[in-house]
Design a protein around this motif. Structure first.
Motif, PDB file in Angstrom:
ATOM      1  N   ALA A 135      18.378  47.757  32.085  1.00  0.00           N
ATOM      2  CA  ALA A 135      17.834  47.872  33.433  1.00  0.00           C
ATOM      3  C   ALA A 135      18.099  49.274  33.976  1.00  0.00           C
ATOM      4  O   ALA A 135      19.205  49.805  33.862  1.00  0.00           O
ATOM      5  CB  ALA A 135      18.465  46.826  34.345  1.00  0.00           C
ATOM      6  N   GLY A 136      17.084  49.856  34.561  1.00  0.00           N
ATOM      7  CA  GLY A 136      17.181  51.214  35.068  1.00  0.00           C
ATOM      8  C   GLY A 136      17.741  51.294  36.476  1.00  0.00           C
ATOM      9  O   GLY A 136      17.918  50.289  37.164  1.00  0.00           O
ATOM     10  N   PHE A 137      18.013  52.515  36.896  1.00  0.00           N
ATOM     11  CA  PHE A 137      18.528  52.818  38.229  1.00  0.00           C
ATOM     12  C   PHE A 137      17.536  53.719  38.933  1.00  0.00           C
ATOM     13  O   PHE A 137      16.974  54.631  38.331  1.00  0.00           O
ATOM     14  CB  PHE A 137      19.877  53.536  38.109  1.00  0.00           C
ATOM     15  CG  PHE A 137      20.484  53.926  39.429  1.00  0.00           C
ATOM     16  CD1 PHE A 137      21.167  52.992  40.185  1.00  0.00           C
ATOM     17  CD2 PHE A 137      20.371  55.220  39.907  1.00  0.00           C
ATOM     18  CE1 PHE A 137      21.743  53.350  41.401  1.00  0.00           C
ATOM     19  CE2 PHE A 137      20.941  55.588  41.116  1.00  0.00           C
ATOM     20  CZ  PHE A 137      21.620  54.642  41.865  1.00  0.00           C
ATOM     21  N   SER A 138      17.323  53.468  40.209  1.00  0.00           N
ATOM     22  CA  SER A 138      16.424  54.307  40.992  1.00  0.00           C
ATOM     23  C   SER A 138      16.995  54.506  42.386  1.00  0.00           C
ATOM     24  O   SER A 138      17.571  53.583  42.975  1.00  0.00           O
ATOM     25  CB  SER A 138      15.041  53.651  41.078  1.00  0.00           C
ATOM     26  OG  SER A 138      14.141  54.499  41.753  1.00  0.00           O
ATOM     27  N   GLU A 155      26.890  62.334  52.729  1.00  0.00           N
ATOM     28  CA  GLU A 155      26.852  60.867  52.776  1.00  0.00           C
ATOM     29  C   GLU A 155      25.907  60.279  51.741  1.00  0.00           C
ATOM     30  O   GLU A 155      26.185  59.236  51.161  1.00  0.00           O
ATOM     31  CB  GLU A 155      26.470  60.373  54.184  1.00  0.00           C
ATOM     32  CG  GLU A 155      27.573  60.533  55.206  1.00  0.00           C
ATOM     33  CD  GLU A 155      28.850  59.814  54.807  1.00  0.00           C
ATOM     34  OE1 GLU A 155      28.801  58.637  54.398  1.00  0.00           O
ATOM     35  OE2 GLU A 155      29.928  60.443  54.902  1.00  0.00           O
ATOM     36  N   LYS A 156      24.780  60.930  51.503  1.00  0.00           N
ATOM     37  CA  LYS A 156      23.825  60.448  50.505  1.00  0.00           C
ATOM     38  C   LYS A 156      24.477  60.432  49.120  1.00  0.00           C
ATOM     39  O   LYS A 156      24.336  59.467  48.364  1.00  0.00           O
ATOM     40  CB  LYS A 156      22.563  61.323  50.491  1.00  0.00           C
ATOM     41  CG  LYS A 156      21.542  60.956  49.417  1.00  0.00           C
ATOM     42  CD  LYS A 156      20.934  59.586  49.613  1.00  0.00           C
ATOM     43  CE  LYS A 156      19.848  59.320  48.588  1.00  0.00           C
ATOM     44  NZ  LYS A 156      19.286  57.989  48.702  1.00  0.00           N
ATOM     45  N   GLU A 157      25.222  61.472  48.786  1.00  0.00           N
ATOM     46  CA  GLU A 157      25.892  61.517  47.488  1.00  0.00           C
ATOM     47  C   GLU A 157      26.925  60.396  47.370  1.00  0.00           C
ATOM     48  O   GLU A 157      27.013  59.727  46.340  1.00  0.00           O
ATOM     49  CB  GLU A 157      26.569  62.863  47.276  1.00  0.00           C
ATOM     50  CG  GLU A 157      27.248  62.968  45.912  1.00  0.00           C
ATOM     51  CD  GLU A 157      27.999  64.263  45.699  1.00  0.00           C
ATOM     52  OE1 GLU A 157      28.404  64.503  44.545  1.00  0.00           O
ATOM     53  OE2 GLU A 157      28.194  65.023  46.659  1.00  0.00           O
ATOM     54  N   LYS A 158      27.686  60.168  48.427  1.00  0.00           N
ATOM     55  CA  LYS A 158      28.683  59.091  48.414  1.00  0.00           C
ATOM     56  C   LYS A 158      28.014  57.730  48.220  1.00  0.00           C
ATOM     57  O   LYS A 158      28.484  56.899  47.442  1.00  0.00           O
ATOM     58  CB  LYS A 158      29.494  59.092  49.714  1.00  0.00           C
ATOM     59  CG  LYS A 158      30.432  60.258  49.839  1.00  0.00           C
ATOM     60  CD  LYS A 158      31.134  60.236  51.192  1.00  0.00           C
ATOM     61  CE  LYS A 158      31.916  61.529  51.399  1.00  0.00           C
ATOM     62  NZ  LYS A 158      32.427  61.637  52.771  1.00  0.00           N
ATOM     63  N   GLN A 159      26.909  57.494  48.926  1.00  0.00           N
ATOM     64  CA  GLN A 159      26.169  56.238  48.804  1.00  0.00           C
ATOM     65  C   GLN A 159      25.660  56.053  47.382  1.00  0.00           C
ATOM     66  O   GLN A 159      25.796  54.978  46.787  1.00  0.00           O
ATOM     67  CB  GLN A 159      24.989  56.237  49.793  1.00  0.00           C
ATOM     68  CG  GLN A 159      24.030  55.086  49.609  1.00  0.00           C
ATOM     69  CD  GLN A 159      22.674  55.359  50.262  1.00  0.00           C
ATOM     70  OE1 GLN A 159      22.525  56.237  51.092  1.00  0.00           O
ATOM     71  NE2 GLN A 159      21.683  54.591  49.862  1.00  0.00           N
ATOM     72  N   VAL A 160      25.096  57.110  46.816  1.00  0.00           N
ATOM     73  CA  VAL A 160      24.552  57.044  45.457  1.00  0.00           C
ATOM     74  C   VAL A 160      25.673  56.814  44.446  1.00  0.00           C
ATOM     75  O   VAL A 160      25.491  56.056  43.487  1.00  0.00           O
ATOM     76  CB  VAL A 160      23.722  58.303  45.135  1.00  0.00           C
ATOM     77  CG1 VAL A 160      23.383  58.385  43.655  1.00  0.00           C
ATOM     78  CG2 VAL A 160      22.438  58.318  45.967  1.00  0.00           C
ATOM     79  N   GLN A 161      26.832  57.414  44.648  1.00  0.00           N
ATOM     80  CA  GLN A 161      27.955  57.194  43.733  1.00  0.00           C
ATOM     81  C   GLN A 161      28.351  55.716  43.692  1.00  0.00           C
ATOM     82  O   GLN A 161      28.607  55.172  42.617  1.00  0.00           O
ATOM     83  CB  GLN A 161      29.159  58.047  44.136  1.00  0.00           C
ATOM     84  CG  GLN A 161      29.002  59.497  43.774  1.00  0.00           C
ATOM     85  CD  GLN A 161      30.219  60.329  44.169  1.00  0.00           C
ATOM     86  OE1 GLN A 161      31.118  59.876  44.852  1.00  0.00           O
ATOM     87  NE2 GLN A 161      30.232  61.571  43.723  1.00  0.00           N
ATOM     88  N   ILE A 162      28.373  55.069  44.844  1.00  0.00           N
ATOM     89  CA  ILE A 162      28.705  53.641  44.899  1.00  0.00           C
ATOM     90  C   ILE A 162      27.629  52.815  44.209  1.00  0.00           C
ATOM     91  O   ILE A 162      27.920  51.944  43.391  1.00  0.00           O
ATOM     92  CB  ILE A 162      28.900  53.185  46.369  1.00  0.00           C
ATOM     93  CG1 ILE A 162      30.166  53.838  46.951  1.00  0.00           C
ATOM     94  CG2 ILE A 162      28.970  51.662  46.478  1.00  0.00           C
ATOM     95  CD1 ILE A 162      30.275  53.733  48.462  1.00  0.00           C
ATOM     96  N   GLU A 163      26.356  53.096  44.523  1.00  0.00           N
ATOM     97  CA  GLU A 163      25.246  52.371  43.896  1.00  0.00           C
ATOM     98  C   GLU A 163      25.255  52.575  42.388  1.00  0.00           C
ATOM     99  O   GLU A 163      24.997  51.645  41.627  1.00  0.00           O
ATOM    100  CB  GLU A 163      23.910  52.844  44.485  1.00  0.00           C
ATOM    101  CG  GLU A 163      23.702  52.470  45.936  1.00  0.00           C
ATOM    102  CD  GLU A 163      22.481  53.138  46.543  1.00  0.00           C
ATOM    103  OE1 GLU A 163      21.788  53.932  45.859  1.00  0.00           O
ATOM    104  OE2 GLU A 163      22.213  52.863  47.731  1.00  0.00           O
ATOM    105  N   LEU A 164      25.550  53.789  41.976  1.00  0.00           N
ATOM    106  CA  LEU A 164      25.586  54.129  40.558  1.00  0.00           C
ATOM    107  C   LEU A 164      26.687  53.354  39.838  1.00  0.00           C
ATOM    108  O   LEU A 164      26.458  52.789  38.768  1.00  0.00           O
ATOM    109  CB  LEU A 164      25.801  55.635  40.408  1.00  0.00           C
ATOM    110  CG  LEU A 164      25.678  56.228  39.036  1.00  0.00           C
ATOM    111  CD1 LEU A 164      24.273  56.066  38.507  1.00  0.00           C
ATOM    112  CD2 LEU A 164      26.040  57.699  39.077  1.00  0.00           C
ATOM    113  N   GLN A 165      27.861  53.304  40.414  1.00  0.00           N
ATOM    114  CA  GLN A 165      28.968  52.559  39.805  1.00  0.00           C
ATOM    115  C   GLN A 165      28.622  51.077  39.699  1.00  0.00           C
ATOM    116  O   GLN A 165      28.872  50.452  38.669  1.00  0.00           O
ATOM    117  CB  GLN A 165      30.259  52.746  40.602  1.00  0.00           C
ATOM    118  CG  GLN A 165      31.461  52.103  39.933  1.00  0.00           C
ATOM    119  CD  GLN A 165      31.780  52.716  38.568  1.00  0.00           C
ATOM    120  OE1 GLN A 165      31.921  53.932  38.429  1.00  0.00           O
ATOM    121  NE2 GLN A 165      31.888  51.882  37.542  1.00  0.00           N
TER     122      GLN A 165
END
Length: 175
Positions: A135-138, A155-165
């Motif tokens: 399954a991919g990530f977007s 904040e965008k980077e922090k949000q993406v880091q959480i989603e990515l993990q």
């Protein structure tokens, strides 16, 4: 993951996909490779949009400057790209046509301007029929059309880091 050889290949115009690739690289390690073209796309956004639309219509695969020695040594290949015209960008199609990823685990990740992945993940599945596609990530990146380019910071980077993990956990790379 420790005994797996990882390749992270990405295409990035406004550096959002590059930033995402670097975040993945920090988490999983491996080799990080930017896709570059023999003849780069024009700087002008609308000119590039028109060129990509024509490439998609004619099924043109732009020649890649990037060369990857011995792709056979990798077990896992992450593929990162922006959504262009609701499709997989032609340079990524070039990569998938040039390199045989049969038997490998292929993991797509994507940045887009809010419209989603379009048919890009389906196209990867079609071009990698003998690969295990996870399954991919977007995530939403910049909106170049509107003049918003690099957004993977603060904040965008922090949000993406959480989603990515969370995504890496979900696909079973980390538990």
């Amino acid at each position: 993951m420790n005994d797996k050889k990882v390749l992270i290949v990405y295409l990035s115009r406004t550096k959002n996909t590059k930033a995402l690739a670097e975040l993945i690289h920090q988490k999983v390690g491996g080799d990080l490779v930017a896709l570059e073209l023999v003849k780069p796309y024009p700087e002008h956004y609308k000119t590039t949009v028109d060129q990509v639309a024509n490439e998609n219509i004619t099924a043109f695969l732009p020649p890649l400057k990037t060369k990857i020695d011995n792709v056979d040594k990798y077990d896992i290949v992450f593929l990162g790209f922006p959504t262009w015209g609701m499709q997989l960008p032609p340079p990524m199609k070039s990569f998938l046509n040039q390199y045989n990823l049969s038997g490998k685990t292929v993991i797509p990740f994507n940045t887009n301007a809010g419209y989603g992945i379009g048919s890009s993940f389906e196209t990867i599945q079609q071009l990698c029929p003998k690969s295990k596609l996870l399954a991919g990530f977007s995530t939403t990146g910049g909106k170049e059309r509107d003049g918003f380019l690099f957004v993977m910071k603060g904040e965008k980077e922090k949000q993406v880091q959480i989603e990515l993990q969370n995504w890496l956990n979900k696909i079973g790379l980390f538990n």
